[in-house]
Design a protein around this motif. Structure first.
Motif, PDB file in Angstrom:
ATOM      1  N   ASP A  22       0.859  -1.182   0.000  1.00 38.38           N
ATOM      2  CA  ASP A  22       0.000   0.000   0.000  1.00 38.38           C
ATOM      3  C   ASP A  22       0.895   1.232   0.000  1.00 38.38           C
ATOM      4  OD1 ASP A  22      -2.238  -1.548   0.052  1.00 38.38           O
ATOM      5  OD2 ASP A  22      -2.654  -1.287   2.190  1.00 38.38           O
ATOM      6  N   THR A  23       0.710   2.089  -0.997  1.00 39.38           N
ATOM      7  CA  THR A  23       1.604   3.227  -1.198  1.00 39.38           C
ATOM      8  C   THR A  23       0.795   4.517  -1.197  1.00 39.38           C
ATOM      9  OG1 THR A  23       3.003   1.803  -2.571  1.00 39.38           O
ATOM     10  CG2 THR A  23       3.398   4.184  -2.696  1.00 39.38           C
ATOM     11  N   SER A  24       1.192   5.451  -0.362  1.00 42.91           N
ATOM     12  CA  SER A  24       0.487   6.731  -0.261  1.00 42.91           C
ATOM     13  C   SER A  24       1.492   7.824   0.123  1.00 42.91           C
ATOM     14  CB  SER A  24      -0.639   6.624   0.780  1.00 42.91           C
ATOM     15  OG  SER A  24      -0.108   6.280   2.052  1.00 42.91           O
ATOM     16  N   ALA A  29       3.047   8.128  -5.358  1.00 41.70           N
ATOM     17  CA  ALA A  29       3.074   6.670  -5.514  1.00 41.70           C
ATOM     18  C   ALA A  29       3.876   6.207  -6.715  1.00 41.70           C
ATOM     19  CB  ALA A  29       1.644   6.126  -5.612  1.00 41.70           C
ATOM     20  N   PRO A 205      -4.723   4.082  -0.422  1.00 41.99           N
ATOM     21  CA  PRO A 205      -3.416   3.879  -1.089  1.00 41.99           C
ATOM     22  C   PRO A 205      -3.559   3.221  -2.447  1.00 41.99           C
ATOM     23  CG  PRO A 205      -3.775   2.180   0.560  1.00 41.99           C
ATOM     24  CD  PRO A 205      -4.929   3.140   0.694  1.00 41.99           C
ATOM     25  N   GLN A 207      -1.541   0.359  -4.984  1.00 45.65           N
ATOM     26  CA  GLN A 207      -0.666  -0.800  -4.794  1.00 45.65           C
ATOM     27  C   GLN A 207       0.550  -0.694  -5.718  1.00 45.65           C
ATOM     28  OE1 GLN A 207      -4.178  -1.373  -4.530  1.00 45.65           O
ATOM     29  NE2 GLN A 207      -3.584  -1.335  -2.372  1.00 45.65           N
ATOM     30  N   ARG A 208       1.720  -0.865  -5.123  1.00 41.63           N
ATOM     31  CA  ARG A 208       2.971  -0.911  -5.867  1.00 41.63           C
ATOM     32  C   ARG A 208       3.746  -2.141  -5.398  1.00 41.63           C
ATOM     33  NH1 ARG A 208       0.508   1.916  -8.485  1.00 41.63           N
ATOM     34  NH2 ARG A 208       0.847   4.079  -9.122  1.00 41.63           N
ATOM     35  N   THR A 214       8.729   4.612  -7.017  1.00 41.09           N
ATOM     36  CA  THR A 214       7.781   5.614  -6.550  1.00 41.09           C
ATOM     37  C   THR A 214       8.256   6.978  -7.048  1.00 41.09           C
ATOM     38  OG1 THR A 214       8.950   5.976  -4.457  1.00 41.09           O
ATOM     39  CG2 THR A 214       7.236   4.274  -4.469  1.00 41.09           C
ATOM     40  N   ALA A 219       7.188   8.853  -0.124  1.00 40.33           N
ATOM     41  CA  ALA A 219       6.041   7.949  -0.253  1.00 40.33           C
ATOM     42  C   ALA A 219       6.107   6.904   0.856  1.00 40.33           C
ATOM     43  CB  ALA A 219       6.048   7.277  -1.622  1.00 40.33           C
ATOM     44  N   GLN A 221       5.120   3.298   2.328  1.00 39.49           N
ATOM     45  CA  GLN A 221       4.730   1.974   1.858  1.00 39.49           C
ATOM     46  C   GLN A 221       4.618   1.003   3.026  1.00 39.49           C
ATOM     47  OE1 GLN A 221       7.754   1.401  -1.438  1.00 39.49           O
ATOM     48  NE2 GLN A 221       5.856   1.045  -2.572  1.00 39.49           N
ATOM     49  N   SER A 224       0.600  -4.711   1.928  1.00 42.89           N
ATOM     50  CA  SER A 224      -0.830  -4.631   1.638  1.00 42.89           C
ATOM     51  C   SER A 224      -1.542  -5.901   2.093  1.00 42.89           C
ATOM     52  CB  SER A 224      -1.041  -4.431   0.135  1.00 42.89           C
ATOM     53  OG  SER A 224      -2.417  -4.472  -0.191  1.00 42.89           O
TER      54      SER A 224
END
Length: 272
Positions: A22-24, A29, A205, A207-208, A214, A219, A221, A224
């Protein structure tokens, strides 16, 4: 060329081994997978008109009015260019997006091209609801102050403003070097601007994969709860939905007009 199962399988193969993180926030991202955009358009009937051996991709809509260019060798900061030609349905317009724009955020706009224009909504509403700071009626910035949305009028004689979105390095009170940008000209339909801003400001978030690029080291992470297959299934289900939506729109366009029933039939002439 319509989207085929081999292309969907290639997407699945790439993401099946990636551990999703989960990337925010979304504006940091990173680009993600460009196929979030291109697969969606191909599923809706857009066709490739570019050299298949070139790094550049150009897709064109079935009505030939809209085109999307993806050029990773662009000499400018714009890797994505979206154009609409003038038609009976409205004026022409232009939008461009930088290399590190998240593909899922851009896909929110391109997906909206397949929908019938809805009642114009306030594009600022989802931005404000997501906790972005409104510096004025025409500007907003993300909670970390690294992304700024602004409406600008090019001149005092121009009624409609254009949209400028820029993610930049933090430099205290001022913005530092640009990370990525988006520009939507003053004629871009509001029903396309709104989903882009909604997706951008969404606090959930993206997904990466582990070690995936990024846009910035800030960012955040976290592992997830989604499994790789769930990420693939979400993409497949979206593509299926867009196909159904495009077929429905085509049926509506080709549906023959029905002759209204005659509610007041002519009476026979009275005999003399």
């Amino acid at each position: 060329m319509p989207l085929n199962e081999r292309q969907l399988a290639a997407f699945a193969d790439k993401h099946a081994w990636k551990i999703p993180f989960d990337t925010s926030p979304r504006h940091l991202a990173g680009p993600g997978d460009a196929r979030h955009v291109t697969h969606g358009l191909a599923a809706a009937g857009w066709s490739s008109v570019s050299d298949p051996l070139s790094a550049e991709i150009v897709l064109r809509s079935p009505d030939l009015r809209h085109s999307l260019q993806f050029d990773p060798q662009s000499a400018t900061g714009a890797w994505w260019r979206l154009r609409a030609e003038p038609s009976d349905d409205g004026p022409g317009w232009y939008a461009e997006f930088g290399e590190l724009v998240p593909a899922e955020v851009l896909a929110a706009l391109t997906d909206a091209l397949m929908s019938a224009p809805s009642q114009p909504a306030d594009p600022w509403a989802p931005v404000t609801s997501a906790g972005w700071h409104r510096d004025s009626e025409s500007t907003a910035r993300s909670p970390d102050s690294m992304c700024r949305i602004e409406q600008r009028q090019l001149s005092e004689y121009q009624d409609l403003p254009s949209w400028h979105i820029e993610t930049s390095e933090p430099r205290g009170e001022f913005s530092g070097p640009r990370i990525w940008h988006a520009y939507l000209d003053e004629l871009t339909p509001p029903h396309l601007v709104a989903p882009f801003l909604t997706a951008l400001a969404d606090p959930s978030p993206l997904q990466r994969g582990m070690y995936e690029r990024t846009a910035h080291y800030r960012a955040v992470q976290n592992p997830s709860p989604l499994r790789p297959q769930q990420v693939v299934d979400a993409h497949t289900n979206r593509i299926s939905s867009l196909r159904t939506q495009a077929r429905s729109a085509r049926r509506q366009q080709t549906k023959p007009a029905t002759t209204p029933a005659n509610t007041n039939p002519a009476r026979p002439a009275a005999r003399r």
